[in-house]
Design an enzyme around this catalytic site. Structure first.
Site, PDB file in Angstrom:
ATOM      1  CG  ASP A  96      10.042  16.370 -10.681  1.00  0.00           C
ATOM      2  OD1 ASP A  96       9.179  17.187 -11.019  1.00  0.00           O
ATOM      3  OD2 ASP A  96      10.632  15.627 -11.499  1.00  0.00           O
TER       4      ASP A  96
ATOM      5  CG  ASP B 192      10.659  18.184 -18.053  1.00  0.00           C
ATOM      6  OD1 ASP B 192      11.506  18.578 -17.242  1.00  0.00           O
ATOM      7  OD2 ASP B 192       9.805  17.324 -17.774  1.00  0.00           O
TER       8      ASP B 192
HETATM    9  C1  DGJ Z   1      10.388  15.792 -14.551  1.00  0.00           C
HETATM   10  C2  DGJ Z   1      11.521  16.768 -14.417  1.00  0.00           C
HETATM   11  O1  DGJ Z   1      11.134  18.004 -14.957  1.00  0.00           O
HETATM   12  C3  DGJ Z   1      12.745  16.210 -15.112  1.00  0.00           C
HETATM   13  O2  DGJ Z   1      13.798  17.122 -15.064  1.00  0.00           O
HETATM   14  C4  DGJ Z   1      13.130  14.907 -14.443  1.00  0.00           C
HETATM   15  O3  DGJ Z   1      13.553  15.150 -13.135  1.00  0.00           O
HETATM   16  C5  DGJ Z   1      11.963  13.941 -14.474  1.00  0.00           C
HETATM   17  N1  DGJ Z   1      10.767  14.536 -13.946  1.00  0.00           N
HETATM   18  C6  DGJ Z   1      12.278  12.701 -13.695  1.00  0.00           C
HETATM   19  O4  DGJ Z   1      11.216  11.844 -13.618  1.00  0.00           O
END
Ligand code: DGJ
Length: 700
Positions: A453, A521
Site C-alpha cells: 500500500d 477503496d
Molecule cells: C488503503 C487501502 O486501499 C485499503 O484497502 C486498506 O489497506 C487501508 N489503506 C489500510 O490502511
C-alpha cells in the site's frame, strides 16, 4: 514463397525506418536536419510511397517540418518539447546528426548525436510478432568528460496522428473512491496536459489515453492509444494545433523538475507504448489486454486467487483470535488467500502511530504472526500480509531513530497526510532497510502474498546538499520497482498486490512486478461498474481486484443484494472483504455458491477476451469469451429499474453467427446469429440492483 517482410527495417537511400505489426505500420523518415520525423502510424500500407506530412500552414513565415519523434527544443518547433537540455555554457536544446539505425530482432534504435555538444540519444522502438503494441523509450547519454548537462525534460516518446477531420480524447480521471472514470471529450485546439505531480501514478489521472476522430465506438473505428509504464510523477501533453495536426509527448516527471546528467552517464526513460486499432475502443482494449498478459504481468497464466481481506471488517481492530475466526469462515466459503490488512504491527491501533515499525503488535499477536499464518495454511489458504513500506508515522520507533530518512526540506514545514510522512527510498540505506524488512517478514512468516500500500503522495521533496535533488522523483520509484523485483526473485511463488489508497498506483510499470492492483477503496457495486469500465480500457480483468463487502456499503451507505455485489466483483479478480461474522447462514451459503460459480468462470474472466456491452434500460454487461470461442460468461447489471420494464434482449456481438450455444444454467439452445442480432433475454429480477450471470457453451 515470398520472404516474410521483416518487422523492422531501414532503407538508407530513403532514410526510412519501418516497424510492422500484424495489423499496423509505423514509419519514420530521417529529416534533412538529422531529426527523425514521423511519417505514418496506422493501417498496413507501403510507407515508401508516402511523403512527409508537412503542416498545412507551411510557409517561409512559419516553416514547420513534419512532427518529430522526440522534439528537441531547437529550430522552428513551437509545440511542447520532448527533450529539453541546457549545457554548461547556457546553450539549450539539441541539434542532431543521425548516426544510423541499429536493428536487433524486433528492436530499432535511431542513434543521434548533437553536432557540437557531448550529448547522444537513442530513440528506441520494439515490436513483437503477436501484438500491435509498439514499445518506445529514450536513452540519453552524456558523451563528454567535463561539466554535467541539465535535463529539464526527457520524454519517452512523442506520437503523431494522421490528419483527421476532428479529434476526440479519451482518458481516465477521478479521485480517492472514484478512480478510473472514463472522460471522452472533443480535443480542444490547445495543449492539453495530463499529469501527476504526486510521486505516484495518481488517483486523479492515469497515464493512458486514446484518440479518435470522434466517430469510433466500442466495435468500430480507428483508435490510437498510448500507455506509460511509470509509477511516479509523469506528464503527457497532447497538442492539437490550429491547422489540424495532433501530437502528444510524454514521460516521467512533472514540470519544473530538472536532472543532472553526469559525464558518461545514461538516463533511461520508462517505456511508453502505443497501439493502433481499427476495431473501436473494444478492439483497442482487447489488444492492450493481450499485450499486458503476454509482456507485462509477471505470471499471467496463474489463477488470481479468491481472497479474503479483513480491512472493511475490522479496520485497525485486528488480533489473532478475530483473524482466526474470519479465516475459518473465509475458508468455508472457498476462499484461497487470506490477507491480514493494516493494524498488525508496532503501535498501530489507529492511523496515528506505528507505521514503519514492522514487528507484530504484542497485544494483538503475542506469539508473532506465525501462528496465524500456520492456521491459515492449515485451513488450505495462502497467507497474505498488508504493508506500507514507503511510509512512516512520526509516532514510530523508526522515525524517532531516523528522522532524516523521510522525504523533506529542512526549511519547510512537512505536510502530513493521513498522519504520515514518506520515506526517501532514493537513499540507498532506506531502500536496503525496506528490502531487508520485507524479506524478513516474508521468510519468517511464510507470507505468500504482499499487499503493498502507499497512502500519501510526495510533498516538500528535497535533498539538502545533494547535487541532483530532483532525482528523488525517479530514484524513489525505481527503488520501489527494484525491491518488488528482488522479493519476487528471492521468493519464488510470492505474489504482490499493488495498492495506493485504492487505485493510485496502477500503471504498466507497477503491473510488471505485481499480480493485480487494488482498484478502489470504494467497494459499492453500483459505483464499481463505472470504475471497472474505466480500468478495463487498458487493463485486463485478472489485474483488477474486486471485493464483495457488507451492505449497506461503508463508503456510500447504499444497500444492495449479495448476488449483485458478487456479480459485479466476479467481473474481476474476486475477493471478499465483509465482516463474515455478521453474515447470516443464508448469506454464507449463497456466498459459497457464488464463489464456486466464480471459480467455474475464472478461466474466462481472467484469461478470456473481454467485450463491454451496453444494453437497453440501463443495462451494461461484460462478456468474457474463451480464446477458442467455446465457452462464454456474460455478467449483466442493471443498477436502477425504470418503469418496471424488462430490458430488451442483450445482443452478444462477439459470438459466432454460424455456431450454436447452450445456456449452461437453463439448458436452452440458441443459434449464434440469433444471439448476435436479436440477443438473449436477461430475465432480470424485479427492482434495482438486478444482475445475472449467463454461461454459454458452443455446441456445434
Ligand atoms: C488503503 C487501502 O486501499 C485499503 O484497502 C486498506 O489497506 C487501508 N489503506 C489500510 O490502511
Amino acid at each position: 514463397m515470398p520472404a516474410a517482410t521483416p518487422a523492422v527495417s531501414f532503407d538508407p537511400a530513403l532514410g526510412l525506418a519501418v516497424l510492422r505489426t500484424p495489423n499496423s505500420v509505423y514509419a519514420i523518415r530521417i529529416g534533412a536536419d538529422g531529426s527523425p520525423r514521423h511519417l505514418h502510424w496506422g493501417p498496413v500500407l507501403d510507407p515508401a510511397a508516402l511523403t512527409a506530412p508537412h503542416s498545412p500552414a507551411d510557409s517561409s513565415f512559419e516553416a514547420e517540418a513534419a512532427a518529430d519523434e522526440l522534439a528537441p527544443q531547437t529550430g522552428a518547433r513551437f509545440g511542447p518539447a520532448g527533450l529539453q537540455v541546457r549545457f554548461a555554457d547556457g546553450t539549450i536544446g539539441a541539434q542532431w546528426d543521425f548516426l544510423g539505425p541499429r536493428i536487433t530482432g524486433g528492436e530499432l534504435r535511431l542513434r543521434l548525436a548533437d553536432r557540437r555538444y557531448p550529448l547522444a540519444a537513442d530513440l528506441c522502438y520494439r515490436v513483437r510478432p503477436d501484438s500491435d503494441v509498439i514499445e518506445r523509450w529514450t536513452e540519453l547519454t552524456h558523451t563528454g568528460e567535463d561539466a554535467p548537462i541539465t535535463v529539464h525534460r526527457l520524454d519517452s516518446a512523442s506520437w503523431t496522428l494522421p490528419r483527421l477531420a476532428d479529434y476526440r480524447l479519451s482518458h481516465l480521471v477521478g479521485g480517492w473512491n472514484s478512480e478510473f472514470q472514463l472522460q471522452r471529450d472533443r480535443l480542444p485546439v490547445a495543449e492539453t496536459t495530463l499529469t501527476s505531480r504526486r510521486g505516484l501514478t495518481g488517483h486523479h489521472a492515469s497515464p493512458w489515453l486514446a484518440l479518435d476522430d470522434g466517430t469510433a465506438d466500442e466495435e468500430y473505428g480507428e483508435v490510437w492509444s498510448t500507455a506509460l509504464a511509470w509509477s511516479g510523477s509523469w506528464r503527457i501533453t497532447v497538442h492539437r494545433d490550429p491547422v489540424g495536426r495532433t501530437t502528444w509527448t510524454g514521460g516521467f516527471g512533472h514540470e519544473g523538475l530538472s536532472w543532472r546528467l553526469a559525464p558518461g552517464e545514461t538516463l533511461h526513460t520508462p517505456v511508453f507504448s502505443g497501439l493502433y486499432s481499427a476495431d473501436g475502443f473494444g478492439g483497442a482494449s482487447r489488444a492492450w489486454h493481450a499485450h499486458v498478459r503476454s509482456q507485462v504481468l509477471p505470471e499471467p497464466e496463474r489463477d488470481r486467487p479468491v481472497l479474503y481481506n479483513s480491512w472493511e471488517a475490522t479496520g485497525f481492530a485486528v488480533d489473532e483470535a478475530g483473524q482466526r475466526r474470519l479465516a475459518k469462515l473465509a475458508a468455508g466459503l472457498g476462499v484461497e488467500l487470506f490477507v491480514l490488512d493494516d493494524g498488525w504491527f508496532g503501535a498501530r491501533t489507529s492511523d496515528l502511530a506505528g507505521l514503519g515499525d514492522w514487528t507484530p503488535r504484542p497485544a494483538a499477536f503475542p506469539d508473532g504472526l506465525r501462528p496465524l499464518a500456520d492456521e491459515v495454511h492449515r485451513l488450505g489458504m495462502d497467507f497474505g500480509l498488508w504493508v506500507e513500506p514507503e511510509m512512516v508515522n512520526r509516532d514510530s520507533d523508526l522515525y524517532r531513530a531516523h528522522p532524516d530518512w523521510v522525504v523533506h526540506t529542512p526549511t519547510r514545514d512537512a505536510t502530513e497526510l493521513r498522519n504520515q510522512l514518506m520515506l526517501n527510498f532514493a537513499l540507498p540505506e532506506v531502500e536496503a532497510w525496506a528490502h531487508a524488512t520485507l524479506d524478513r517478514l516474508v521468510a519468517e512468516n511464510g507470507v505468500d502474498w504482499i499487499k503493498w500500500d502507499a497512502n500519501r503522495p510526495v510533498t516538500e521533496a528535497g535533498r539538502p546538499g545533494h547535487p541532483d535533488p530532483d532525482r528523488l522523483w525517479i530514484d524513489h520509484t525505481r527503488a520501489v520497482h527494484r525491491i518488488m523485483d528482488r522479493l519476487r526473485a528471492d521468493h519464488p511463488g510470492l505474489r504482490i498486490e499493488a495498492c495506493a489508497g485504492g487505485g493510485a498506483r496502477v500503471d504498466l510499470g507497477v503491473l510488471a512486478r505485481t499480480d493485480q492492483a487494488w482498484t478502489s477503496d470504494n467497494t459499492d457495486p453500483v459505483d464499481r461498474i463505472s470504475i471497472q469500465h474505466g480500468f478495463s480500457q487498458l487493463l485486463p480483468a485478472q489485474a483488477m481486484a474486486a471485493w464483495v463487502t457488507d451492505s449497506p456499503n461503508v463508503t456510500t451507505g447504499r444497500t444492495t443484494p449479495l448476488r449483485f455485489r458478487f456479480h459485479v466483483s466476479m467481473a474481476g479478480a474476486l475477493g471478499l472483504g465483509g465482516d463474515l461474522t455478521h453474515w447470516t447462514e443464508e448469506e454464507l451459503t449463497e456466498a459459497a455458491e457464488l464463489v464456486a460459480r466464480y471459480k467455474e468462470i475464472r478461466p474466462l474472466v481472467q484469461r478470456g477476451e473481454q467485450h463491454r456491452l451496453t444494453g437497453s434500460g440501463g443495462v451494461t454487461a461484460v462478456h468474457y469469451a474463451a480464446a477458442d470461442g467455446a465457452e462464454h460468461a456474460v455478467l449483466a447489471f442493471r443498477p436502477t429499474t425504470r418503469f418496471g420494464h424488462q430490458p430488451a434482449p442483450l445482443r452478444l456481438p462477439a459470438l459466432d453467427s454460424r455456431a450454436r450455444y447452450r445456456d449452461l444454467d437453463t439448458g436452452e439452445e440458441y443459434g449464434g446469429a440469433q444471439l448476435r442480432h436479436r440477443g438473449i433475454e436477461l430475465r432480470l429480477p424485479a427492482g434495482d440492483h438486478a444482475s445475472r450471470l449467463i454461461r454459454l457453451r458452443r455446441v456445434d
